[in-house]
Design an enzyme around this catalytic site. Structure first.
Site, PDB file in Angstrom:
ATOM      1  N   LYS A  23      47.042  37.686  30.511  1.00 12.84           N
ATOM      2  CA  LYS A  23      46.886  39.104  30.847  1.00 12.84           C
ATOM      3  C   LYS A  23      47.959  39.950  30.178  1.00 12.84           C
ATOM      4  CE  LYS A  23      44.866  37.681  35.237  1.00 12.84           C
ATOM      5  NZ  LYS A  23      45.226  37.267  36.612  1.00 12.84           N
ATOM      6  N   GLY A  44      42.275  42.246  37.965  1.00 12.80           N
ATOM      7  CA  GLY A  44      41.084  42.375  38.809  1.00 12.80           C
ATOM      8  C   GLY A  44      40.544  43.780  38.915  1.00 12.80           C
ATOM      9  N   GLU A  62      37.989  45.187  31.243  1.00  8.67           N
ATOM     10  CA  GLU A  62      38.787  45.695  32.366  1.00  8.67           C
ATOM     11  C   GLU A  62      39.000  44.622  33.424  1.00  8.67           C
ATOM     12  OE1 GLU A  62      41.189  47.559  33.837  1.00  8.67           O
ATOM     13  OE2 GLU A  62      40.153  49.328  33.052  1.00  8.67           O
ATOM     14  N   LYS A  91      40.163  36.500  30.274  1.00  6.95           N
ATOM     15  CA  LYS A  91      41.472  36.782  29.648  1.00  6.95           C
ATOM     16  C   LYS A  91      41.885  35.682  28.676  1.00  6.95           C
ATOM     17  CE  LYS A  91      41.702  35.738  34.182  1.00  6.95           C
ATOM     18  NZ  LYS A  91      40.928  36.415  35.215  1.00  6.95           N
ATOM     19  N   THR A 121      31.442  33.146  41.340  1.00  8.47           N
ATOM     20  CA  THR A 121      31.924  34.151  42.289  1.00  8.47           C
ATOM     21  C   THR A 121      31.762  35.569  41.750  1.00  8.47           C
ATOM     22  OG1 THR A 121      33.587  32.520  42.880  1.00  8.47           O
ATOM     23  CG2 THR A 121      33.891  34.731  43.749  1.00  8.47           C
ATOM     24  N   GLY A 160      40.954  28.583  48.966  1.00 13.40           N
ATOM     25  CA  GLY A 160      40.258  29.117  47.795  1.00 13.40           C
ATOM     26  C   GLY A 160      41.102  30.079  46.977  1.00 13.40           C
ATOM     27  N   ASP A 218      47.999  31.991  33.087  1.00 15.29           N
ATOM     28  CA  ASP A 218      47.045  33.063  33.380  1.00 15.29           C
ATOM     29  C   ASP A 218      47.722  34.437  33.288  1.00 15.29           C
ATOM     30  OD1 ASP A 218      44.426  34.069  34.726  1.00 15.29           O
ATOM     31  OD2 ASP A 218      46.021  34.816  36.039  1.00 15.29           O
ATOM     32  N   ILE A 249      41.994  46.604  39.575  1.00 17.43           N
ATOM     33  CA  ILE A 249      42.859  47.728  39.183  1.00 17.43           C
ATOM     34  C   ILE A 249      42.440  48.202  37.793  1.00 17.43           C
ATOM     35  CG2 ILE A 249      45.233  48.481  38.794  1.00 17.43           C
ATOM     36  CD1 ILE A 249      46.164  46.027  40.394  1.00 17.43           C
TER      37      ILE A 249
END
Lengths: 436, 436
Positions: free
Chosen positions: B207, B136, B131, B107, B14, B189, B203, B138
């Site tokens: 981060k 994402g 980044e 990450k 993706t 999704g 996750d 930001i």
């Protein structure tokens, strides 16, 4: 790379003092990050004698900023004097001409002379940085020029003036009228003795002009901005807006339209009714917020203190550290020669829904006359509020109408006709409704 | 500076495809800003044959990312394979060893091996940029390392996982339970087939570990994070929270405490009750938001899409353009050798108010027993909700209690005792209440 970056500060007012204090208190932290040590070598202010809470040993003090700039060997001059002309402008011009970097918080200067200054800086090969000029401590210039550089920016919507936002928030919370709240804001230091730059939307427009240039890579075009302030907003407007599910904010909005024959850039600063549930509606008091929509990233929002000694100093320091780290980016994102001259879209073609407040004599037939004018203009009403009990001192009744979307010329034509009705006692008040 | 920056992309899922498309569509725009032209010279994916909506002429296609990395002369390798070990790790290690820059959205890799990779990158003199790994689109890493560099960061509070935020938003809006909403999110999704990294908080913790390192200049310490996910949150919790004026969010929170004898870094990921009126409470669906408090700038907030092909590609491109512009910043803001090893603050000393949900048999004396345990623990209740009509299938009654603030050990001790009561039918559910 040298092991020291020397700094001269022109103007030790609120922000200048904050910058001096930040550099003093975070010296070690900054050196570890910036590489070179950041050292203040000179300051200029009419009053350099006052205690700034910082040890001034080894710092040359001038009461004449131009003399400082002419004599200093500093790598960076920080211009915090303000104003689009006079000393501030000369300080920046001279600094650039002498091959030194400029960091400034001066939006008025850049909105009027930014293209010229950027052009010279580019030729000389120095940086002209201005993170502190827009939205105080929010790193929005960096976000646009760097963090979101992969995007064509579609639209920016910002609460860019903390004074106006404070006044509108306080009017809503206290029910007081504009004049009274302004006086309180002045007493609190949130508004200047001469508040016109803030409350008439000029300050927000200065910032919007810079945001638009960076976002679209077009020439700074302050004169192309439609500007309205907030002096005409009444506490009645605010309560009616609340009743309808809206909050009134002074917004700076810019949008690039390049997919039809009427391409150009929309730039406008005016009060807006925005739906109460939206994020910008919740940005209260002196906070600033900038919503940026990019074609790849989608909607983003940046929020924080838009003014104040320390938040603004935070932005000044970010620019200084960028210089220390060797970052060299074109002032407005790309070379001055390539900044497009894009036409401003005229407000008469603006498409919006409108909030209208009328002060009318309390007699039969008035609403019929107004409705007829709207019907003849093909304007369809969304809501109408008439509070019979809420009369003005002259005995007039306030009528509030909201409309569906239309071309702005359609609305202003109808309002011109409505204004000529005998029963309409004051010029109609029109506020745009904005889907943010 | 060369007039081209060549890029190899490892992984055309993706985000990889989004990055390829962004580079293709914004080529001219990016070159004007970056200086050098950004040119994709190689890609690697198990399936390079599929149409990516981009002309692949002149791009070398590999089905083996390691082979690509070994053979390519690209200036930058973009690692978008994912996973903390295996190929992704080898791609990054090899790229750095070969003296090329790495841009990654990974990450997990950086949370586990970031220190090591950053150390090697520093020695070799290449950039390790990430980044896209946090929040994402930001630009939050840039904000922390550059835009807010003048600040000692006091606290970061983030909605860092879009999947969890989507699930909690959907549970609130539909009244459905976790399992059902998760299944729907998978169909849309928004959640992976194996959702555990997301819904168990891992996750978000990856981060948070990176944010804390950059914010405080300390070593990445993933193992020091207290992690709880959202599987135990019921729709009852969400409606009770609403009734009390709160919304439930999975937050990642890190705070630096260095002004007392118990100095250290707090790092925790868990569901929180936050007041409905606060900005973070309004961040819904797959959006991410990061609230950062700096000592000079005060509170700031950054909001936007936390995932998705194009928003993440936007962040990848920002890193690539930084490299093209010559920006060289230490991976975690300062040299790896200087990153402090700061102890994690233990959760038993955490100070908070708590929301407690108990499932109890509907018989006399139960509340008295529970109240007595709380009293003996010196715990003072703020509110108690008992909805007699809302029984579970076993006939049990749900009791919800909120408390005043206390040390967490006080609360967990009392809950351990409450759990032993015969009338208490399930392990108590405890959710921290957070003033954000």
């Amino acid at each position: 790379m040298s092991d020291t970056l020397s700094i001269a500060i022109a103007g030790l007012g609120t922000v200048g003092t904050g910058t001096l204090q930040l550099l003093d208190r975070q010296a070690r932290w900054l050196t570890e990050r910036a590489g070179p040590a950041l050292r203040v070598v000179a300051v200029a202010d009419l009053d350099t004698g006052r205690d700034r809470g910082v040890n001034m040993d080894g710092i040359a003090c001038y009461d004449d900023a131009l003399k400082m700039v002419a004599e200093t060997d500093a790598d960076v001059v920080v211009e915090l004097i303000g104003g689009s002309e006079g000393i501030a402008r000369k300080v920046c011009e001279t600094t650039i001409a002498r091959g030194r970097h400029v960091v400034t918080a001066n939006k008025a200067l850049l909105a009027h002379h930014g293209m010229e200054l950027a052009g010279t800086a580019e030729k000389v090969g120095v940086v002209l940085a201005y993170e502190a000029a827009v939205a105080g401590g929010i790193p929005i210039i960096k976000a646009l020029r760097e963090g979101l550089v992969g995007n064509r920016i579609v639209r920016i919507t910002g609460i860019l003036n903390g004074t106006c936002n404070y006044i509108l928030s306080a009017m809503r919370e206290t029910g007081k009228e504009f004049d009274e709240v302004l006086a309180e804001a002045q007493a609190l230091g949130y508004a200047e003795a001469d508040p016109s730059f803030d409350v008439d939307g000029v300050d927000a427009a200065h910032k919007l002009a810079l945001l638009a240039a960076v976002a679209y890579g077009c020439a700074v075009n302050f004169d192309g901005i439609h500007i309205e302030g907030i002096r005409h907003i009444t506490s009645r407007d605010i309560t009616c807006a609340e009743e309808l599910g809206y909050r009134i904010k002074l917004l700076g909005i810019t949008r690039r339209v390049d997919n039809d024959s009427n391409g150009g850039v929309e730039q406008r600063v005016h009060p807006c009714l925005i739906p109460t549930g939206t994020p910008l509606a919740h940005v209260e008091d002196v906070l600033n917020a900038v919503a940026v929509e990019g074609d790849f990233v989608g909607p983003t929002m940046f929020e924080g203190a838009g003014a104040g000694a320390f938040p603004t100093a935070s932005a000044v320091i970010a620019d200084i550290v960028d210089i220390a780290r060797g970052l060299r980016i074109f002032t407005f994102g790309r070379p001055v020669a390539e900044l497009e001259k894009v036409p401003s879209l005229p407000m008469e073609n603006h498409f919006s829904a409108y909030y209208i407040r009328l002060s009318v004599a309390d007699k039969p037939g008035v609403i019929a006359d107004i409705s007829a004018i709207l019907r003849d203009g093909d304007i369809s009403m969304e809501t109408m509020l008439q509070h019979g009990h809420a009369k003005t001192s002259s005995g007039a009744v306030t009528v509030v109408i909201t409309t569906h979307e239309m071309r702005e010329a359609t609305m202003t034509n109808a309002l011109a006709k409505i204004a000529t009705l005998d029963a309409v006692e004051e010029p109609p008040c029109m506020i745009r409704m904005e889907a943010v």
